[in-house]
Design a protein around this motif. Structure first.
Motif, PDB file in Angstrom:
ATOM      1  N   UNK A  10       0.767   2.620  -9.043  1.00 11.86           N
ATOM      2  CA  UNK A  10      -0.160   1.691  -8.788  1.00 11.86           C
ATOM      3  C   UNK A  10      -1.506   2.107  -9.362  1.00 11.86           C
ATOM      4  N   UNK A  11      -1.786   3.504  -9.454  1.00 10.50           N
ATOM      5  CA  UNK A  11      -3.215   3.778  -9.583  1.00 10.50           C
ATOM      6  C   UNK A  11      -3.520   3.009 -11.308  1.00 10.50           C
ATOM      7  N   UNK A  80      -4.484   4.138  -5.763  1.00 10.83           N
ATOM      8  CA  UNK A  80      -5.940   4.554  -5.918  1.00 10.83           C
ATOM      9  C   UNK A  80      -6.433   5.551  -5.824  1.00 10.83           C
ATOM     10  N   UNK A  81      -6.001   5.685  -4.058  1.00 11.70           N
ATOM     11  CA  UNK A  81      -6.944   6.951  -3.193  1.00 11.70           C
ATOM     12  C   UNK A  81      -5.636   8.164  -3.604  1.00 11.70           C
ATOM     13  N   UNK A  82      -4.751   8.013  -4.754  1.00  8.70           N
ATOM     14  CA  UNK A  82      -4.180   9.197  -4.527  1.00  8.70           C
ATOM     15  C   UNK A  82      -3.020   9.914  -3.281  1.00  8.70           C
ATOM     16  N   UNK A 105       1.726   8.362   4.825  1.00  6.03           N
ATOM     17  CA  UNK A 105       1.503   8.134   3.413  1.00  6.03           C
ATOM     18  C   UNK A 105       1.341   9.797   3.476  1.00  6.03           C
ATOM     19  N   UNK A 106       1.702  10.939   2.195  1.00 13.07           N
ATOM     20  CA  UNK A 106       1.737  12.051   1.650  1.00 13.07           C
ATOM     21  C   UNK A 106       0.562  11.974   1.077  1.00 13.07           C
ATOM     22  N   UNK A 107      -0.518  13.273   1.468  1.00 11.49           N
ATOM     23  CA  UNK A 107      -1.435  13.289   0.980  1.00 11.49           C
ATOM     24  C   UNK A 107      -1.682  14.322   0.124  1.00 11.49           C
TER      25      UNK A 107
END
Length: 128
Positions: A10-11, A80-82, A105-107
Protein backbone atom coordinates in the motif's frame (compact mmCIF):
# COMPACT_ATOMS: atom_id res chain seq x y z
CA UNK A 1 0.13 -22.60 11.06
CA UNK A 2 -1.15 -20.73 7.99
CA UNK A 3 -0.26 -22.00 4.56
CA UNK A 4 -0.42 -18.72 2.64
CA UNK A 5 0.22 -15.06 3.25
CA UNK A 6 -1.12 -12.20 1.16
CA UNK A 7 1.21 -9.20 1.03
CA UNK A 8 -0.37 -5.90 0.00
CA UNK A 9 1.98 -3.10 -0.97
CA UNK A 10 0.00 0.00 0.00
CA UNK A 11 3.03 2.27 -0.35
CA UNK A 12 4.10 4.43 -3.27
CA UNK A 13 7.27 2.43 -3.98
CA UNK A 14 8.11 -1.09 -5.07
CA UNK A 15 8.66 -3.72 -2.41
CA UNK A 16 11.40 -6.29 -2.97
CA UNK A 17 11.57 -9.49 -0.93
CA UNK A 18 14.96 -11.20 -0.96
CA UNK A 19 14.90 -14.87 0.06
CA UNK A 20 17.70 -16.86 1.67
CA UNK A 21 17.84 -19.17 -1.36
CA UNK A 22 18.75 -16.19 -3.57
CA UNK A 23 15.31 -15.76 -5.15
CA UNK A 24 13.62 -12.39 -5.25
CA UNK A 25 9.98 -11.26 -5.44
CA UNK A 26 9.05 -7.69 -6.37
CA UNK A 27 5.60 -6.35 -5.49
CA UNK A 28 4.87 -3.11 -7.32
CA UNK A 29 3.28 -0.17 -5.53
CA UNK A 30 -0.45 -0.74 -5.07
CA UNK A 31 -0.18 -4.44 -5.96
CA UNK A 32 -0.75 -7.68 -4.05
CA UNK A 33 1.12 -10.99 -4.01
CA UNK A 34 0.22 -14.29 -2.44
CA UNK A 35 3.07 -16.42 -1.16
CA UNK A 36 3.35 -19.77 0.54
CA UNK A 37 3.95 -19.08 4.20
CA UNK A 38 6.98 -21.34 4.71
CA UNK A 39 8.71 -19.60 1.78
CA UNK A 40 7.69 -16.19 3.10
CA UNK A 41 9.42 -16.89 6.41
CA UNK A 42 12.63 -17.32 4.44
CA UNK A 43 12.49 -13.70 3.29
CA UNK A 44 15.80 -12.55 4.65
CA UNK A 45 15.42 -8.90 3.68
CA UNK A 46 12.88 -6.43 2.40
CA UNK A 47 13.87 -3.40 0.33
CA UNK A 48 11.47 -0.50 0.20
CA UNK A 49 12.26 3.03 -1.02
CA UNK A 50 15.93 2.10 -1.27
CA UNK A 51 16.17 0.97 2.37
CA UNK A 52 16.95 -2.68 3.05
CA UNK A 53 15.48 -4.07 6.29
CA UNK A 54 15.21 -7.37 8.10
CA UNK A 55 11.91 -8.17 9.78
CA UNK A 56 11.29 -10.57 12.66
CA UNK A 57 8.26 -12.18 11.03
CA UNK A 58 5.46 -13.17 13.39
CA UNK A 59 2.25 -15.10 12.94
CA UNK A 60 -0.74 -12.82 13.59
CA UNK A 61 -3.50 -13.94 15.98
CA UNK A 62 -5.54 -16.84 14.59
CA UNK A 63 -8.78 -14.83 14.69
CA UNK A 64 -7.38 -12.71 11.82
CA UNK A 65 -6.68 -15.79 9.66
CA UNK A 66 -9.03 -16.70 6.80
CA UNK A 67 -9.95 -20.37 7.19
CA UNK A 68 -12.94 -20.37 4.80
CA UNK A 69 -10.83 -21.68 1.94
CA UNK A 70 -7.98 -24.14 1.96
CA UNK A 71 -5.21 -23.48 2.59
CA UNK A 72 -5.73 -20.91 5.36
CA UNK A 73 -4.08 -17.52 4.98
CA UNK A 74 -3.46 -14.19 6.62
CA UNK A 75 -2.69 -10.75 5.25
CA UNK A 76 0.14 -8.27 5.78
CA UNK A 77 0.07 -4.67 4.49
CA UNK A 78 3.18 -2.63 3.83
CA UNK A 79 2.13 0.95 4.52
CA UNK A 80 3.74 4.21 3.33
CA UNK A 81 5.51 4.55 6.70
CA UNK A 82 7.52 1.40 5.83
CA UNK A 83 5.97 -0.69 8.60
CA UNK A 84 4.19 -4.00 8.09
CA UNK A 85 0.67 -4.15 9.52
CA UNK A 86 -1.84 -7.00 9.88
CA UNK A 87 -5.18 -6.90 8.04
CA UNK A 88 -8.22 -9.03 8.89
CA UNK A 89 -8.05 -11.82 6.30
CA UNK A 90 -11.39 -13.23 7.50
CA UNK A 91 -13.14 -10.20 6.01
CA UNK A 92 -10.94 -10.06 2.90
CA UNK A 93 -9.23 -7.14 4.56
CA UNK A 94 -7.01 -4.83 2.60
CA UNK A 95 -6.75 -2.25 5.39
CA UNK A 96 -4.75 -2.69 8.60
CA UNK A 97 -6.83 -3.53 11.66
CA UNK A 98 -6.99 -0.98 14.43
CA UNK A 99 -5.70 -1.40 16.98
CA UNK A 100 -2.94 -3.68 15.79
CA UNK A 101 -2.42 -6.93 17.71
CA UNK A 102 0.39 -7.11 20.24
CA UNK A 103 3.78 -7.13 18.50
CA UNK A 104 2.49 -5.32 15.39
CA UNK A 105 3.18 -3.34 13.29
CA UNK A 106 6.55 -4.80 12.39
CA UNK A 107 9.16 -2.09 11.92
CA UNK A 108 12.19 -4.03 10.72
CA UNK A 109 15.76 -3.03 11.27
CA UNK A 110 18.00 -1.51 8.61
CA UNK A 111 20.59 -3.82 7.08
CA UNK A 112 23.92 -2.39 6.05
CA UNK A 113 25.01 -3.48 2.61
CA UNK A 114 28.33 -5.27 2.51
CA UNK A 115 30.80 -3.35 0.36
CA UNK A 116 31.65 -4.89 -2.99
CA UNK A 117 35.21 -6.06 -2.45
CA UNK A 118 36.04 -5.84 -6.16
CA UNK A 119 35.43 -2.10 -6.13
CA UNK A 120 37.50 -1.32 -3.04
CA UNK A 121 40.70 0.61 -3.68
CA UNK A 122 43.85 -1.34 -2.89
CA UNK A 123 46.60 0.17 -0.82
CA UNK A 124 50.10 0.18 -2.31
CA UNK A 125 52.24 -2.63 -0.92
CA UNK A 126 55.11 -0.32 -0.02
CA UNK A 127 57.58 -2.67 -1.67
CA UNK A 128 59.46 -1.67 -4.66
Amino acid sequence: MPERVTVINRSSGDLSLQFKDGKKKVIAAGQTAELFFPSFLLASAVTHNGVKKEFGWKVPPSELMDRKKYPPKFTFCLEPDGKVYVADATAGGTQPVSPQPKGFPLTGRPVEEEPNQSLQPTAPSGRG
